[in-house]
Design a protein around this motif. Structure first.
Motif: not given
Length: 189
Positions: A43-49, A104-110, A147-148, A158-171
Protein backbone atom coordinates in the motif's frame (compact mmCIF):
# COMPACT_ATOMS: atom_id res chain seq x y z
CA UNK A 1 61.61 7.05 11.34
CA UNK A 2 64.19 4.30 11.16
CA UNK A 3 63.93 2.30 7.91
CA UNK A 4 64.09 -1.04 9.72
CA UNK A 5 60.76 -0.21 11.45
CA UNK A 6 59.02 0.76 8.22
CA UNK A 7 58.23 -2.82 7.13
CA UNK A 8 56.64 -3.91 10.43
CA UNK A 9 54.68 -0.62 10.73
CA UNK A 10 53.27 -1.01 7.21
CA UNK A 11 52.38 -4.64 7.99
CA UNK A 12 50.51 -3.63 11.15
CA UNK A 13 48.61 -0.86 9.32
CA UNK A 14 47.64 -3.19 6.47
CA UNK A 15 46.53 -5.87 8.95
CA UNK A 16 44.43 -3.39 10.97
CA UNK A 17 42.80 -2.04 7.81
CA UNK A 18 42.10 -5.57 6.53
CA UNK A 19 40.52 -6.63 9.82
CA UNK A 20 38.43 -3.44 9.94
CA UNK A 21 37.25 -3.97 6.36
CA UNK A 22 36.36 -7.62 6.93
CA UNK A 23 34.60 -6.76 10.18
CA UNK A 24 32.46 -4.13 8.50
CA UNK A 25 31.60 -6.58 5.72
CA UNK A 26 30.62 -9.17 8.31
CA UNK A 27 28.43 -6.68 10.15
CA UNK A 28 26.77 -5.76 6.83
CA UNK A 29 26.02 -9.42 6.11
CA UNK A 30 24.64 -9.96 9.61
CA UNK A 31 22.42 -6.88 9.34
CA UNK A 32 21.18 -8.19 5.99
CA UNK A 33 20.40 -11.58 7.49
CA UNK A 34 18.77 -10.30 10.66
CA UNK A 35 17.09 -7.12 9.45
CA UNK A 36 16.89 -7.72 5.72
CA UNK A 37 13.11 -7.33 5.44
CA UNK A 38 13.22 -3.72 4.32
CA UNK A 39 10.72 -3.74 1.45
CA UNK A 40 7.84 -1.33 1.64
CA UNK A 41 4.37 -2.80 2.05
CA UNK A 42 2.19 -2.91 -1.06
CA UNK A 43 0.00 0.00 0.00
CA UNK A 44 3.04 2.33 0.08
CA UNK A 45 4.22 1.58 -3.46
CA UNK A 46 3.66 3.83 -6.45
CA UNK A 47 1.83 2.49 -9.49
CA UNK A 48 -0.60 -0.39 -9.50
CA UNK A 49 -0.01 -4.07 -8.84
CA UNK A 50 -0.38 -6.34 -11.86
CA UNK A 51 -1.11 -10.08 -11.98
CA UNK A 52 1.74 -12.51 -12.54
CA UNK A 53 1.86 -13.52 -16.22
CA UNK A 54 4.60 -16.11 -15.91
CA UNK A 55 8.36 -16.02 -16.15
CA UNK A 56 9.27 -18.56 -18.82
CA UNK A 57 11.98 -18.04 -21.39
CA UNK A 58 11.09 -18.07 -25.07
CA UNK A 59 13.49 -19.11 -27.84
CA UNK A 60 14.14 -15.58 -29.21
CA UNK A 61 12.75 -12.04 -29.27
CA UNK A 62 9.59 -12.08 -31.35
CA UNK A 63 8.96 -15.81 -30.88
CA UNK A 64 5.24 -16.55 -30.61
CA UNK A 65 3.84 -16.38 -27.08
CA UNK A 66 0.66 -15.34 -25.33
CA UNK A 67 0.10 -11.57 -25.47
CA UNK A 68 1.04 -9.36 -22.54
CA UNK A 69 -1.93 -8.02 -20.60
CA UNK A 70 -0.41 -4.61 -19.87
CA UNK A 71 1.21 -1.87 -21.94
CA UNK A 72 4.14 -1.91 -21.23
CA UNK A 73 4.43 -5.50 -19.98
CA UNK A 74 5.13 -6.16 -16.30
CA UNK A 75 5.87 -9.92 -16.33
CA UNK A 76 5.45 -12.85 -18.67
CA UNK A 77 7.38 -14.75 -21.33
CA UNK A 78 10.74 -13.23 -22.12
CA UNK A 79 14.01 -13.59 -23.96
CA UNK A 80 16.86 -15.53 -22.42
CA UNK A 81 19.00 -12.48 -23.28
CA UNK A 82 18.88 -9.43 -21.05
CA UNK A 83 19.25 -5.74 -21.80
CA UNK A 84 21.58 -3.88 -19.49
CA UNK A 85 20.38 -0.77 -17.66
CA UNK A 86 21.07 2.43 -19.54
CA UNK A 87 19.71 4.99 -21.96
CA UNK A 88 18.37 3.69 -25.28
CA UNK A 89 17.30 5.78 -28.27
CA UNK A 90 15.45 2.89 -29.91
CA UNK A 91 12.57 0.93 -28.42
CA UNK A 92 13.56 -2.13 -26.43
CA UNK A 93 11.74 -5.31 -27.55
CA UNK A 94 9.07 -6.32 -25.04
CA UNK A 95 10.68 -9.70 -24.44
CA UNK A 96 13.88 -7.93 -23.37
CA UNK A 97 11.91 -5.46 -21.24
CA UNK A 98 10.39 -8.28 -19.24
CA UNK A 99 13.75 -9.95 -18.69
CA UNK A 100 15.15 -6.65 -17.37
CA UNK A 101 12.20 -6.48 -14.96
CA UNK A 102 12.89 -10.05 -13.84
CA UNK A 103 16.37 -8.86 -12.82
CA UNK A 104 14.88 -6.15 -10.58
CA UNK A 105 15.31 -3.24 -12.97
CA UNK A 106 12.81 -0.47 -13.64
CA UNK A 107 11.88 0.65 -17.15
CA UNK A 108 11.09 4.29 -17.79
CA UNK A 109 9.58 4.50 -21.26
CA UNK A 110 8.02 7.34 -23.17
CA UNK A 111 5.57 7.76 -26.03
CA UNK A 112 6.31 9.74 -29.20
CA UNK A 113 4.34 12.73 -27.84
CA UNK A 114 6.75 13.35 -24.93
CA UNK A 115 8.65 16.62 -25.60
CA UNK A 116 12.42 16.32 -26.23
CA UNK A 117 13.16 18.40 -23.12
CA UNK A 118 11.21 15.92 -20.98
CA UNK A 119 13.04 13.00 -22.63
CA UNK A 120 16.32 14.64 -21.59
CA UNK A 121 15.05 14.90 -18.01
CA UNK A 122 14.02 11.21 -18.04
CA UNK A 123 17.48 10.28 -19.32
CA UNK A 124 19.08 12.36 -16.57
CA UNK A 125 16.95 10.51 -13.99
CA UNK A 126 18.02 7.21 -15.53
CA UNK A 127 21.69 8.17 -15.29
CA UNK A 128 21.25 8.77 -11.54
CA UNK A 129 20.43 5.06 -11.23
CA UNK A 130 22.88 3.39 -13.63
CA UNK A 131 22.43 -0.11 -12.18
CA UNK A 132 18.66 -0.05 -11.93
CA UNK A 133 17.03 1.78 -14.83
CA UNK A 134 16.39 1.39 -18.54
CA UNK A 135 15.14 4.56 -20.28
CA UNK A 136 13.80 4.13 -23.82
CA UNK A 137 11.09 5.19 -26.24
CA UNK A 138 8.04 2.94 -26.44
CA UNK A 139 5.61 3.91 -29.22
CA UNK A 140 2.84 1.47 -28.14
CA UNK A 141 2.22 3.74 -25.13
CA UNK A 142 0.57 6.17 -27.49
CA UNK A 143 0.72 8.92 -24.89
CA UNK A 144 2.80 9.89 -21.87
CA UNK A 145 5.25 7.92 -19.78
CA UNK A 146 5.17 4.30 -18.62
CA UNK A 147 6.98 3.12 -15.49
CA UNK A 148 7.35 -0.61 -14.95
CA UNK A 149 8.82 -2.96 -12.40
CA UNK A 150 8.10 -6.66 -11.97
CA UNK A 151 4.29 -6.84 -11.63
CA UNK A 152 4.06 -3.05 -11.16
CA UNK A 153 2.83 -0.40 -13.59
CA UNK A 154 2.74 3.37 -13.38
CA UNK A 155 1.49 5.74 -16.07
CA UNK A 156 2.00 9.50 -16.27
CA UNK A 157 0.28 11.82 -18.75
CA UNK A 158 3.09 14.35 -18.35
CA UNK A 159 6.51 14.32 -16.74
CA UNK A 160 6.53 14.44 -12.94
CA UNK A 161 10.19 14.00 -12.01
CA UNK A 162 9.40 13.38 -8.36
CA UNK A 163 6.95 10.60 -9.26
CA UNK A 164 9.49 8.95 -11.58
CA UNK A 165 12.21 9.14 -8.90
CA UNK A 166 9.85 7.71 -6.29
CA UNK A 167 8.89 4.82 -8.58
CA UNK A 168 12.55 3.99 -9.21
CA UNK A 169 13.55 4.20 -5.56
CA UNK A 170 10.64 2.13 -4.26
CA UNK A 171 10.39 -0.49 -7.02
CA UNK A 172 13.96 -1.21 -8.19
CA UNK A 173 15.35 -4.35 -6.61
CA UNK A 174 12.07 -5.61 -5.08
CA UNK A 175 12.20 -8.59 -7.43
CA UNK A 176 15.26 -10.38 -8.82
CA UNK A 177 14.12 -13.85 -9.95
CA UNK A 178 12.17 -13.92 -6.68
CA UNK A 179 10.84 -11.36 -4.22
CA UNK A 180 13.66 -9.67 -2.30
CA UNK A 181 14.10 -8.09 1.13
CA UNK A 182 10.65 -9.06 2.38
CA UNK A 183 8.82 -7.84 -0.75
CA UNK A 184 5.83 -9.85 -1.89
CA UNK A 185 3.42 -10.24 -4.78
CA UNK A 186 0.94 -7.41 -4.20
CA UNK A 187 -1.84 -9.14 -6.15
CA UNK A 188 -1.87 -12.58 -4.57
CA UNK A 189 -0.03 -11.85 -1.34
Amino acid sequence: MNRRWLGPVVSVVVTVLSVATMSSLGVGVLVGLVGGDTALPCDRLPGTAQPFEGDRHIAYEGAPHEPYRTVPPTSGPHSPRVVVPGIYRDAVPEELQVHALEHGHVLVQYAPDVPPGDVEKLERLGRRHPRDVVVAPYPPLGHGIGLTGWQRLGRLDTLDERAVEEFIERIAGRYDHSWQHGAADCVSG
